[in-house]
Write a protein that holds these residues in place. Structure first.
Motif, PDB file in Angstrom:
ATOM      1  N   VAL A   1       0.636  13.335  48.967  1.00  0.00           N
ATOM      2  CA  VAL A   1       1.734  12.449  49.359  1.00  0.00           C
ATOM      3  C   VAL A   1       3.026  13.047  48.796  1.00  0.00           C
ATOM      4  O   VAL A   1       3.073  13.482  47.643  1.00  0.00           O
ATOM      5  N   THR A   2       4.061  13.073  49.610  1.00  0.00           N
ATOM      6  CA  THR A   2       5.346  13.598  49.166  1.00  0.00           C
ATOM      7  C   THR A   2       6.471  12.681  49.637  1.00  0.00           C
ATOM      8  O   THR A   2       6.291  11.924  50.581  1.00  0.00           O
ATOM      9  N   GLY A   3       7.605  12.726  48.949  1.00  0.00           N
ATOM     10  CA  GLY A   3       8.742  11.931  49.422  1.00  0.00           C
ATOM     11  C   GLY A   3       9.475  11.226  48.308  1.00  0.00           C
ATOM     12  O   GLY A   3       9.580  11.725  47.185  1.00  0.00           O
ATOM     13  N   THR A   4       9.959  10.024  48.621  1.00  0.00           N
ATOM     14  CA  THR A   4      10.732   9.243  47.648  1.00  0.00           C
ATOM     15  C   THR A   4       9.795   8.683  46.577  1.00  0.00           C
ATOM     16  O   THR A   4       8.605   8.496  46.823  1.00  0.00           O
ATOM     17  N   PRO A   5      10.332   8.398  45.405  1.00  0.00           N
ATOM     18  CA  PRO A   5       9.464   7.854  44.355  1.00  0.00           C
ATOM     19  C   PRO A   5       8.857   6.509  44.760  1.00  0.00           C
ATOM     20  O   PRO A   5       9.461   5.757  45.517  1.00  0.00           O
ATOM     21  N   MET A   6       7.652   6.239  44.256  1.00  0.00           N
ATOM     22  CA  MET A   6       7.021   4.938  44.489  1.00  0.00           C
ATOM     23  C   MET A   6       7.028   4.205  43.157  1.00  0.00           C
ATOM     24  O   MET A   6       6.186   4.451  42.288  1.00  0.00           O
ATOM     25  N   ALA A   7       8.024   3.340  42.984  1.00  0.00           N
ATOM     26  CA  ALA A   7       8.174   2.637  41.706  1.00  0.00           C
ATOM     27  C   ALA A   7       7.196   1.465  41.640  1.00  0.00           C
ATOM     28  O   ALA A   7       6.821   0.894  42.670  1.00  0.00           O
ATOM     29  N   LEU A   8       6.798   1.115  40.459  1.00  0.00           N
ATOM     30  CA  LEU A   8       5.895  -0.008  40.221  1.00  0.00           C
ATOM     31  C   LEU A   8       6.472  -1.282  40.845  1.00  0.00           C
ATOM     32  O   LEU A   8       7.675  -1.541  40.631  1.00  0.00           O
ATOM     33  N   PRO A   9       5.782  -2.137  41.541  1.00  0.00           N
ATOM     34  CA  PRO A   9       4.388  -2.040  41.971  1.00  0.00           C
ATOM     35  C   PRO A   9       4.263  -1.642  43.451  1.00  0.00           C
ATOM     36  O   PRO A   9       3.573  -2.316  44.211  1.00  0.00           O
ATOM     37  N   ASN A  10       4.918  -0.557  43.835  1.00  0.00           N
ATOM     38  CA  ASN A  10       4.831  -0.109  45.225  1.00  0.00           C
ATOM     39  C   ASN A  10       3.609   0.791  45.392  1.00  0.00           C
ATOM     40  O   ASN A  10       3.662   1.962  45.086  1.00  0.00           O
TER      41      ASN A  10
ATOM     42  N   ARG B   1      13.015  19.832  57.246  1.00  0.00           N
ATOM     43  CA  ARG B   1      12.713  21.142  56.604  1.00  0.00           C
ATOM     44  C   ARG B   1      11.239  21.211  56.189  1.00  0.00           C
ATOM     45  O   ARG B   1      10.584  22.230  56.317  1.00  0.00           O
ATOM     46  N   VAL B   2      10.752  20.080  55.684  1.00  0.00           N
ATOM     47  CA  VAL B   2       9.342  20.029  55.261  1.00  0.00           C
ATOM     48  C   VAL B   2       8.455  20.301  56.479  1.00  0.00           C
ATOM     49  O   VAL B   2       7.527  21.116  56.430  1.00  0.00           O
ATOM     50  N   GLU B   3       8.772  19.654  57.582  1.00  0.00           N
ATOM     51  CA  GLU B   3       7.970  19.794  58.803  1.00  0.00           C
ATOM     52  C   GLU B   3       7.948  21.256  59.267  1.00  0.00           C
ATOM     53  O   GLU B   3       6.911  21.805  59.613  1.00  0.00           O
ATOM     54  N   LYS B   4       9.148  21.861  59.241  1.00  0.00           N
ATOM     55  CA  LYS B   4       9.269  23.249  59.716  1.00  0.00           C
ATOM     56  C   LYS B   4       8.384  24.183  58.873  1.00  0.00           C
ATOM     57  O   LYS B   4       7.605  24.968  59.399  1.00  0.00           O
ATOM     58  N   VAL B   5       8.513  24.059  57.548  1.00  0.00           N
ATOM     59  CA  VAL B   5       7.763  24.959  56.656  1.00  0.00           C
ATOM     60  C   VAL B   5       6.257  24.708  56.768  1.00  0.00           C
ATOM     61  O   VAL B   5       5.454  25.653  56.834  1.00  0.00           O
ATOM     62  N   LEU B   6       5.861  23.450  56.825  1.00  0.00           N
ATOM     63  CA  LEU B   6       4.423  23.165  56.884  1.00  0.00           C
ATOM     64  C   LEU B   6       3.823  23.661  58.201  1.00  0.00           C
ATOM     65  O   LEU B   6       2.695  24.143  58.235  1.00  0.00           O
TER      66      LEU B   6
ATOM     67  N   LEU C   1      16.886  20.945  35.528  1.00  0.00           N
ATOM     68  CA  LEU C   1      17.469  21.449  36.779  1.00  0.00           C
ATOM     69  C   LEU C   1      16.407  22.069  37.699  1.00  0.00           C
ATOM     70  O   LEU C   1      16.669  22.367  38.854  1.00  0.00           O
ATOM     71  N   ASN C   2      15.198  22.214  37.206  1.00  0.00           N
ATOM     72  CA  ASN C   2      14.105  22.703  38.054  1.00  0.00           C
ATOM     73  C   ASN C   2      13.487  21.617  38.918  1.00  0.00           C
ATOM     74  O   ASN C   2      12.596  21.881  39.713  1.00  0.00           O
ATOM     75  N   ILE C   3      13.937  20.371  38.739  1.00  0.00           N
ATOM     76  CA  ILE C   3      13.361  19.271  39.528  1.00  0.00           C
ATOM     77  C   ILE C   3      13.788  19.439  40.993  1.00  0.00           C
ATOM     78  O   ILE C   3      14.965  19.655  41.280  1.00  0.00           O
ATOM     79  N   ASN C   4      12.812  19.317  41.886  1.00  0.00           N
ATOM     80  CA  ASN C   4      13.087  19.557  43.309  1.00  0.00           C
ATOM     81  C   ASN C   4      13.443  18.265  44.045  1.00  0.00           C
ATOM     82  O   ASN C   4      12.720  17.824  44.932  1.00  0.00           O
ATOM     83  N   CYS C   5      14.561  17.657  43.684  1.00  0.00           N
ATOM     84  CA  CYS C   5      14.994  16.424  44.349  1.00  0.00           C
ATOM     85  C   CYS C   5      15.692  16.788  45.663  1.00  0.00           C
ATOM     86  O   CYS C   5      16.407  17.792  45.741  1.00  0.00           O
TER      87      CYS C   5
ATOM     88  N   GLU D   1      14.706  24.670  48.451  1.00  0.00           N
ATOM     89  CA  GLU D   1      13.567  25.535  48.776  1.00  0.00           C
ATOM     90  C   GLU D   1      12.380  25.320  47.841  1.00  0.00           C
ATOM     91  O   GLU D   1      11.232  25.443  48.228  1.00  0.00           O
ATOM     92  N   GLY D   2      12.696  25.012  46.567  1.00  0.00           N
ATOM     93  CA  GLY D   2      11.629  24.836  45.572  1.00  0.00           C
ATOM     94  C   GLY D   2      10.620  23.797  46.020  1.00  0.00           C
ATOM     95  O   GLY D   2       9.414  23.934  45.809  1.00  0.00           O
ATOM     96  N   ARG D   3      11.116  22.739  46.675  1.00  0.00           N
ATOM     97  CA  ARG D   3      10.190  21.684  47.123  1.00  0.00           C
ATOM     98  C   ARG D   3       9.265  22.205  48.220  1.00  0.00           C
ATOM     99  O   ARG D   3       8.074  21.895  48.232  1.00  0.00           O
ATOM    100  N   MET D   4       9.826  23.008  49.123  1.00  0.00           N
ATOM    101  CA  MET D   4       9.019  23.542  50.230  1.00  0.00           C
ATOM    102  C   MET D   4       7.919  24.465  49.683  1.00  0.00           C
ATOM    103  O   MET D   4       6.760  24.361  50.051  1.00  0.00           O
ATOM    104  N   GLU D   5       8.353  25.349  48.755  1.00  0.00           N
ATOM    105  CA  GLU D   5       7.368  26.281  48.175  1.00  0.00           C
ATOM    106  C   GLU D   5       6.286  25.513  47.443  1.00  0.00           C
ATOM    107  O   GLU D   5       5.108  25.834  47.504  1.00  0.00           O
ATOM    108  N   LYS D   6       6.713  24.470  46.738  1.00  0.00           N
ATOM    109  CA  LYS D   6       5.758  23.680  45.957  1.00  0.00           C
ATOM    110  C   LYS D   6       4.726  23.030  46.881  1.00  0.00           C
ATOM    111  O   LYS D   6       3.520  23.032  46.596  1.00  0.00           O
TER     112      LYS D   6
END
Ligand code: BJ8
Length: 426
Positions: free
Chosen positions: A281-290, A385-390, A339-343, A350-355
């Motif tokens: 699962v990827t995307g926005t954070p799922m905060a408690l209790p989501n 971008r995610v769709e393209k890379v995947l 600063l390495n966080i892929n937000c 790009e870091g998120r796509m590679e990850k």
């Protein structure tokens, strides 16, 4: 809740009536989503207990900390360096919320069409619903997305807010900006707590938070095994609790759970059959209790093996080096780690796509589900971008846009089932 905490809630300014509504929701949802799972690891007992005491014991601990002169600092983003808060003797708590309560109040100060996460935290503050929020002496905002950035201006009418400017790119000049923001934050926290941050206190704090992140990473890596030794829902819960629980206690309990999971792996004892589709699962954070979408996925026959989210890998995948000898070097290391966080607020990202591509390989995933909150432009747009890379890597993808309501659950379930059938594993 085991004890009667009403007096405590009232004394910190919580609106008891609104709070009752929230507390009435939780046990039913939790029972349905969590207690219905089969073959759960025994070590989940601690995390069940934490949830049963979510507004009880932990709030009591925060109040005791405050009574002894300590400060509680709230955060809405994994960019807030908790190492610094802890080094000054403060407690850092995550305040994002995954439930829609107080929306009517929030809509008095915010537009209706705004991301549910922002609406929720504003509703919580205006409605005085959340004892964590009411326990905070200060909250830290950031300039990640436009909605949050502007919402913090409004929030500052109700609580003391310190803003951190998070860059939008990761060039050398952006790194310098962020480094200076981390340094300013350190000074602010020292002033606010009245405690000087020393080489020893910062080093110890870095070690403590690294310990927590390493335990989370250990849990994550155990999920590379097939059959998966633990459900994605349980892991998400642990990742949500990581944002506010006592650090050493959480780390010890999570490592004990991982010991148990290692035995499960040796015995091929999984929570799903080895033929079950493995989903990231990827995307926005799922905060408690989501827990809405993970619950749908795992009750449709699949198992979630990783969360490329801030309530997930983005929170713990990197640690801070422990060898630095001055606070200045430590601030450098902390700034680089964050600063390495892929937000998705970064461009490019790009870091998120590679990850995602490497995760799909390492976790032997059959598909990825991209889940965005409605009106979250950074993630909704970046889904392209995610769709393209995947696609380039032949990794199946399902895109979902949702909110905190239940109305679309049936429709999401139909789409998830069709996706699982399409990837040929159902
Ligand atoms: S590092 S993902 S925690 S900013 S969902 S409020 S982006 S409109 S939460 Fe986030 Fe930090 Fe980034 Fe992570 Fe805006 Fe989107 Fe709402 Fe969001």
């Amino acid at each position: 809740m085991a004890n009667d905490y009403r007096q405590m809630w009232e004394s910190i300014g919580v609106d008891l009536e609104a709070h009752d509504q929230l507390l009435n929701l939780l046990p039913t949802t939790y029972g349905k989503v969590y207690m219905s799972q089969e073959n759960r690891p025994e070590g989940m007992e601690y995390f069940d207990f934490v949830i049963s005491e979510v507004h009880g014991l932990r709030i009591q601990e925060l109040q005791e900390h405050k009574a002894a002169g300590g400060k509680v600092i709230g955060a809405f983003c994994v960019f807030v360096p908790e190492e610094i808060v802890r080094a000054a003797g403060g407690i850092c708590v995550g305040l994002c919320s995954g439930v829609e309560i107080g929306a009517a109040k929030a809509e008095k100060v915010l537009p209706r069409n705004i991301c549910p996460l922002i609406k929720s935290f504003m509703g919580f503050k205006l409605g005085k619903v959340c004892p964590y929020f009411e326990s905070c002496d200060m909250v830290v905002g950031e300039t990640t997305c436009d909605g949050k950035k502007k919402a913090f201006e409004i929030l500052s009418d109700y609580v003391s807010v310190h803003m951190m400017e998070t860059p939008q790119m990761k060039r050398e000049k952006d790194k310098q900006l962020w480094r200076s923001e981390v340094q300013d934050f350190l000074v602010k926290v020292e002033e606010f707590t009245g405690n000087k941050i020393t080489v020893d206190s910062l080093r110890q704090s870095i070690k403590d938070i690294n310990g927590k992140r390493r335990a989370l990473l250990r849990l994550s890596e155990l999920r590379q095994n097939n059959p998966a030794p633990i459900s994605g829902k349980d892991c998400l819960l642990i990742e949500q609790i990581a944002m506010y629980d006592d650090v050493p206690r959480f780390t010890a309990q999570l490592n004990a759970l991982c010991d148990e999971l290692e035995i499960r792996v040796k015995e091929d004892n999984g929570v799903a059959e080895s033929a079950a589709p493995r989903i990231i699962v990827t995307g926005t954070p799922m905060a408690l209790p989501n827990w809405k979408v993970p619950h749908i996925i795992e009750t449709s026959g699949a198992v979630i093996v990783a969360e490329e989210m801030c309530t997930g890998l983005r929170y713990f995948e990197n640690t801070v080096p422990e060898e630095a000898e001055t606070t200045g070097q430590m601030v450098d290391d902390i700034a680089s780690r964050y600063l390495n966080i892929n937000c998705a607020c970064f461009t490019p990202n790009e870091g998120r796509m590679e990850k995602l591509v490497s995760l799909a390989r390492d976790y032997k995933a059959d598909g990825i589900i991209h889940c965005s909150l409605a009106f979250c432009d950074p993630y909704l747009v970046e889904a392209n971008r995610v769709e393209k890379v995947l696609k380039e890597h032949n990794i199946p993808l399902l895109k979902i846009e949702t909110d905190y309501g239940r109305e679309d659950s049936g429709q999401i379930k139909t789409r998830v089932e069709a996706f699982l059938e399409m990837i040929g594993k159902k």
